[in-house]
Structures are given as structure tokens and as C-alpha cells.
Scaffold this motif. Structure first.
Motif, PDB file in Angstrom:
ATOM      1  N   SER A 228       0.848  -1.190   0.000  1.00 18.08           N
ATOM      2  CA  SER A 228       0.000   0.000   0.000  1.00 18.08           C
ATOM      3  C   SER A 228       0.881   1.237   0.000  1.00 18.08           C
ATOM      4  O   SER A 228       1.874   1.295   0.735  1.00 18.08           O
ATOM      5  CB  SER A 228      -0.926   0.006   1.226  1.00 18.08           C
ATOM      6  N   ARG A 229       0.513   2.205  -0.813  1.00 21.85           N
ATOM      7  CA  ARG A 229       1.221   3.484  -0.841  1.00 21.85           C
ATOM      8  C   ARG A 229       0.477   4.556  -0.050  1.00 21.85           C
ATOM      9  O   ARG A 229       1.100   5.434   0.551  1.00 21.85           O
ATOM     10  CB  ARG A 229       1.395   3.947  -2.290  1.00 21.85           C
ATOM     11  N   SER A 230      -0.845   4.499  -0.044  1.00 27.01           N
ATOM     12  CA  SER A 230      -1.618   5.491   0.701  1.00 27.01           C
ATOM     13  C   SER A 230      -1.610   5.210   2.197  1.00 27.01           C
ATOM     14  O   SER A 230      -1.745   6.134   3.001  1.00 27.01           O
ATOM     15  CB  SER A 230      -3.061   5.509   0.197  1.00 27.01           C
ATOM     16  N   ALA A 231      -1.454   3.937   2.583  1.00 28.13           N
ATOM     17  CA  ALA A 231      -1.422   3.557   4.000  1.00 28.13           C
ATOM     18  C   ALA A 231      -0.218   2.652   4.225  1.00 28.13           C
ATOM     19  O   ALA A 231      -0.358   1.431   4.315  1.00 28.13           O
ATOM     20  CB  ALA A 231      -2.711   2.857   4.395  1.00 28.13           C
ATOM     21  N   PRO A 232       0.983   3.214   4.296  1.00 27.46           N
ATOM     22  CA  PRO A 232       2.196   2.382   4.371  1.00 27.46           C
ATOM     23  C   PRO A 232       2.262   1.496   5.609  1.00 27.46           C
ATOM     24  O   PRO A 232       2.867   0.428   5.571  1.00 27.46           O
ATOM     25  CB  PRO A 232       3.336   3.411   4.363  1.00 27.46           C
ATOM     26  N   ALA A 233       1.649   1.918   6.711  1.00 23.15           N
ATOM     27  CA  ALA A 233       1.707   1.105   7.929  1.00 23.15           C
ATOM     28  C   ALA A 233       0.974  -0.213   7.763  1.00 23.15           C
ATOM     29  O   ALA A 233       1.262  -1.178   8.477  1.00 23.15           O
ATOM     30  CB  ALA A 233       1.137   1.881   9.104  1.00 23.15           C
ATOM     31  N   SER A 234       0.019  -0.268   6.847  1.00 22.35           N
ATOM     32  CA  SER A 234      -0.748  -1.498   6.628  1.00 22.35           C
ATOM     33  C   SER A 234      -0.200  -2.335   5.474  1.00 22.35           C
ATOM     34  O   SER A 234      -0.811  -3.339   5.105  1.00 22.35           O
ATOM     35  CB  SER A 234      -2.214  -1.150   6.345  1.00 22.35           C
ATOM     36  N   LEU A 417      11.587  -2.861  -3.733  1.00 22.28           N
ATOM     37  CA  LEU A 417      10.726  -1.675  -3.728  1.00 22.28           C
ATOM     38  C   LEU A 417      10.702  -1.020  -2.356  1.00 22.28           C
ATOM     39  O   LEU A 417      10.750   0.210  -2.242  1.00 22.28           O
ATOM     40  CB  LEU A 417       9.310  -2.060  -4.161  1.00 22.28           C
ATOM     41  N   TRP A 418      10.607  -1.811  -1.307  1.00 22.06           N
ATOM     42  CA  TRP A 418      10.582  -1.236   0.035  1.00 22.06           C
ATOM     43  C   TRP A 418      11.908  -0.600   0.403  1.00 22.06           C
ATOM     44  O   TRP A 418      11.953   0.401   1.110  1.00 22.06           O
ATOM     45  CB  TRP A 418      10.212  -2.323   1.050  1.00 22.06           C
ATOM     46  N   GLN A 419      13.003  -1.178  -0.090  1.00 20.57           N
ATOM     47  CA  GLN A 419      14.313  -0.597   0.203  1.00 20.57           C
ATOM     48  C   GLN A 419      14.440   0.806  -0.381  1.00 20.57           C
ATOM     49  O   GLN A 419      15.135   1.663   0.178  1.00 20.57           O
ATOM     50  CB  GLN A 419      15.421  -1.501  -0.350  1.00 20.57           C
TER      51      GLN A 419
END
Length: 460
Positions: A228-234, A417-419
């Protein structure tokens, strides 16, 4: 006589001295040989200890950085589904004479009406009720929890409209910035201009944590949610995990039978001539080709020529199959060569045909080696990233693929991608957590290979 006795005694003395010198030289040689052997053993033990030490350091660093990502700040609040905010019509009920299409349209209209309600206001009221005497603006309040929580409350109401006017205890996921602040990933001495949260939001988060209304709990959504890009914590790994699973299934279904059949033919049936020598040389060369070349080949052939869907696990599995085939073929041929010739000669001597000798006597002996080669090849393919980037599997996909033809990503690509995410404070730990999941999957594959190989060796 006296002279002869003296000469004989001198010769005995000289012989005794020579024997003593030879014994001393032999002892010195043996001592030097034993010293070299002890040094060699010490070097070997030191090399093993150094290798294990480096592996331990690597795993320790990954675990140290990744384990905190498996816990995330969660806020427990009482949510009141206020009728003054949730001003929606009653849920449609299918009446007599109403068609299914009309009833479905009414349902969709009602859901659209519910979606347009101010669910942020419901979230704000729930958080303020947990800290009633604090002065804070709406934007700061909403920044404490993840933006996706409003949609979760909406879905709860859609699933059960009877919640209207009731109060329900809900665990809300804290935002990535709040999680960073509470875990100490951000220096608290930095000025407000360099902080990710406003002073009011930071004070609210600290107060909720001190009062026990916000706590760290296991982040199960890492395994159940998609990116998720709009809610990165989830953000989670579910989509990438399923995409990798589909690719591995394609690799196992294609690479294993084709690779084993090719190895059996080349080793047992193919004539020894220039053509087979040419094939063997090229197979060995393909095993050393960089993986990115296979990515270029897959993009040119499977996507541009065969028009297969971009970012599909099927294309990724085909590319990884081409990359895994040389490994399976070479390892299987090595296992076939390790079978003693006496086994083949005994089978032929008892009247078995060439095919019966290979499939009834030779291949069963090589099952442990073939299985090990297969698992090693699959595990190697599981960790490849470069070829998948070239076929478009680095695209953002916010859904779990239902078939190998759907767009998806993979675990190593998700790590990549996360890195590169701009929120380094949050996604650095999340990246290490994804690496832990990938390493755990690879270690599981290797453990299965060792277990099955041991079972097959016992049956022999």
C-alpha cells in the motif's frame, strides 16, 4: 690382531653415529610433517569458524533490524457510530416484484451513499474520546492513526448496519510516522521542522502510550495485506508471497521434468558426437550466464513476441525456468555419473533393456541427488530479482493474484521496492522483515530437500 680390532671398533662407532643421525633426521621429518598437518587442520577450522561467524553476523544484523517490524503500534478505542454523522438511509431490502438487477442497483447506491459520509469525523471522535482534555486540531488527530482505518469502519458498518448508534471497541493501526516516533526511530531532540508529526500529535501519541491505550502488538497484517502506498503502515507481503508461489509452481512443473529428461537422454541414450558435445558445452555456458540476460530474453520473447501479460507470474515462472534448467540438468547428470557401472552391467546381464535399466535401476538410485538439485534450483530462482524487474514485476499491484495470469510482484522485488521507499525510518525495518520471510521460505525448502533425501537414502 690388535690393529684389526681397533679398526673394527672404529667402524662400529661410525656406524652407530650414522644410524643415530638418520634416526634424528627421520624424527625431525616426522615432527615437521605432523606440524604441517596440525597447521592445516587449524587453518581449516579457522576458515569454518570465520565462515560461520560471517553468516552469524549477517543473520544477526537482519534479525536485529527486521524483528521490530513484526510489532506495530495499535490504538484501542471505543468507536461510537454516531447517527448525526452517519446520516444514511436504511439498507435496501428486496421487495416483492423487484428484480435482482434493481435490488443490486439499490445496494450499490446505498453503499455509495455510505462511502461519501465523513468517516474521518468518526475516527476523530473516537480518538478524542480517549484523550478528552487535549487540545489538538483535526489534522493532527488523524495523523496518529493510519488513513485506512476510516475505510475499515465504513466496511464494518456496511457489513452490519445495526452498529448505528452503538459503541464498539476497535483496534486501530497507528500510522507509520507514529510508529517511528514511539519506537525511537526518529531523534526526539530534532526541531519540529524535521519531525514527521506535529508537536500536538507527538504529545497525543506519547500520552496514549503512557495510559496503555496504545501498545505494540504483533503485526499480523504483514502476512495478510498487500502493498500500500496510501497507507504504508498497513503494507504487507500477501500479494508478493502468492506471486512467488505461482512462479515456483511454474518452475517446478516445467524445469524439473524437462531438466531431468534432458539429463537422462544426454547421459544414457545420446550418442557421443560433436553435436552432443556442442550441447553440453552450451548447457555449461548457460549455467554461468547472468540472470539479467534471461530477463532480457523473457521480455523479448514472452512479452513482445508471444504477447503474454506484463508482470504476470506465468512470465516470471517461464523466465526462471530457463534460468533453472542448466542447474537441474548438470546436477542430474552428475548424479547419474555417480551410479556405479556394475549396476548397469548387472541389469543388462539379466536381460533388461536399456530403457528398463535406466528407469528401473539407475534412476531410483539417483532420486536423492535429483531432488536436491531440484530444490537448490528452485531456491535459487526464488531469490532472483533482476530478471523479474525486466518483465515488469516491479509495478505496484494492490491486489492478490488469483491466477498466474494476473499482475503481481514477488518477494525479492517487494524487498527491492521497500528498500527504495522514501520513508526510510519505517521501511528499513520492514525491508529486513521481508528478507527474514524470504530466508525462512528458502530455509524451509532446503530443510524439505534434506528430509526427503534422507528418507530416500534409507529406502535404498
Amino acid at each position: 690382531m690388535n690393529k684389526m680390532a681397533e679398526m673394527f671398533s672404529r667402524q662400529l662407532e661410525q656406524g652407530s653415529d650414522g644410524s643415530t643421525q638418520r634416526l634424528e633426521r627421520i624424527r625431525a621429518g616426522l615432527s615437521a610433517r605432523h606440524s604441517r598437518e596440525r597447521r592445516f587442520r587449524a587453518y581449516g577450522i579457522a576458515a569454518i569458524v570465520a565462515a560461520l561467524g560471517f553468516v552469524a553476523i549477517l543473520f544477526s544484523m537482519i534479525l536485529y533490524q527486521g524483528l521490530p517490524a513484526f510489532t506495530q503500534a495499535t490504538l484501542t478505542v471505543d468507536v461510537f457510530f454516531d447517527p448525526e454523522i452517519i446520516e444514511a438511509d436504511d439498507i435496501p431490502v428486496q421487495v416483492e416484484g423487484q428484480s435482482a438487477a434493481e435490488y443490486q442497483k439499490a445496494q450499490l447506491d446505498w453503499q455509495r451513499q455510505v462511502t461519501m459520509l465523513n468517516w474521518n469525523r468518526v475516527v476523530e471522535q473516537a480518538i478524542l474520546a480517549a484523550a478528552p482534555d487535549i487540545e489538538i486540531d483535526t489534522r493532527a488527530v488523524l495523523s496518529v492513526v493510519e488513513t485506512s482505518e476510516r475505510f475499515r469502519l465504513r466496511d464494518m458498518f456496511v457489513a452490519d448496519p445495526g452498529l448505528l448508534g452503538k459503541t464498539v471497541s476497535v483496534d486501530m493501526l497507528a500510522s507509520a510516522n507514529t510508529d517511528n516516533w514511539l519506537k525511537g526511530n526518529i531523534d526526539r531532540s530534532l526541531p519540529d521542522s524535521q519531525q514527521q508529526l506535529s508537536p500536538e500529535a507527538r504529545a497525543l501519541a506519547d500520552r496514549l502510550m503512557e495510559e496503555g491505550k496504545m501498545r505494540f502488538s504483533f503485526a499480523a497484517h504483514i502476512f495478510s495485506n498487500v502493498d500500500s502506498r496510501s497507507a504504508p503502515a498497513s503494507a504487507g507481503l500477501a500479494g508478493a508471497f502468492v506471486g512467488s508461489l505461482y512462479m515456483m509452481l511454474v518452475v517446478i512443473v516445467l524445469a524439473v521434468p524437462i531438466g531431468v529428461a534432458s539429463a537422462v537422454y544426454l547421459e544414457e541414450f545420446a550418442p557421443k558426437n560433436r553435436l552432443t558435445d556442442f550441447i553440453e558445452v552450451n548447457i555449461n555456458n548457460l549455467a554461468a550466464v547472468p540472470s539479467i540476460v534471461f530477463g532480457l530474453l523473457g521480455a523479448a520473447v514472452f512479452i513482445n513476441y508471444f504477447r503474454l501479460p506484463l508482470s504476470a507470474p506465468l512470465v516470471g515462472g517461464l523466465v526462471l525456468t530457463l534460468m533453472t534448467l542448466p542447474t537441474v540438468i548438470i546436477a542430474t547428470r552428475s548424479a547419474l555419473r555417480a551410479v556405479p557401472p556394475s549396476l548397469r552391467q548387472a541389469a543388462l546381464g539379466l536381460g533388461a533393456s536399456k530403457t528398463q535399466t535406466v528407469f528401473h535401476h539407475v534412476l531410483p538410485v539417483t532420486y536423492p541427488g535429483i531432488l536436491t538439485a531440484t530444490i537448490i534450483g528452485v531456491a535459487q530462482a526464488l531469490g532472483e530479482t533482476a530478471p523479474l524487474l525486466l518483465i515488469g514485476m516491479n509495478a505496484f499491484v494492490a491486489q492478490i493474484p488469483s491466477t498466474p495470469m494476473d499482475q503481481s510482484t514477488a518477494l525479492p522485488v517487494q524487498i527491492y521496492l521497500w528498500q527504495g521507499n522514501e520513508n526510510r525510518n519505517f521501511f528499513e525495518a520492514r525491508t529486513s522483515a521481508a528478507i527474514i520471510v524470504l530466508l525462512g521460505l528458502m530455509l524451509t525448502l532446503n530443510a524439505i530437500a534434506i528430509f526427503l533425501r534422507t528418507r530416500l537414502e534409507r529406502r535404498k
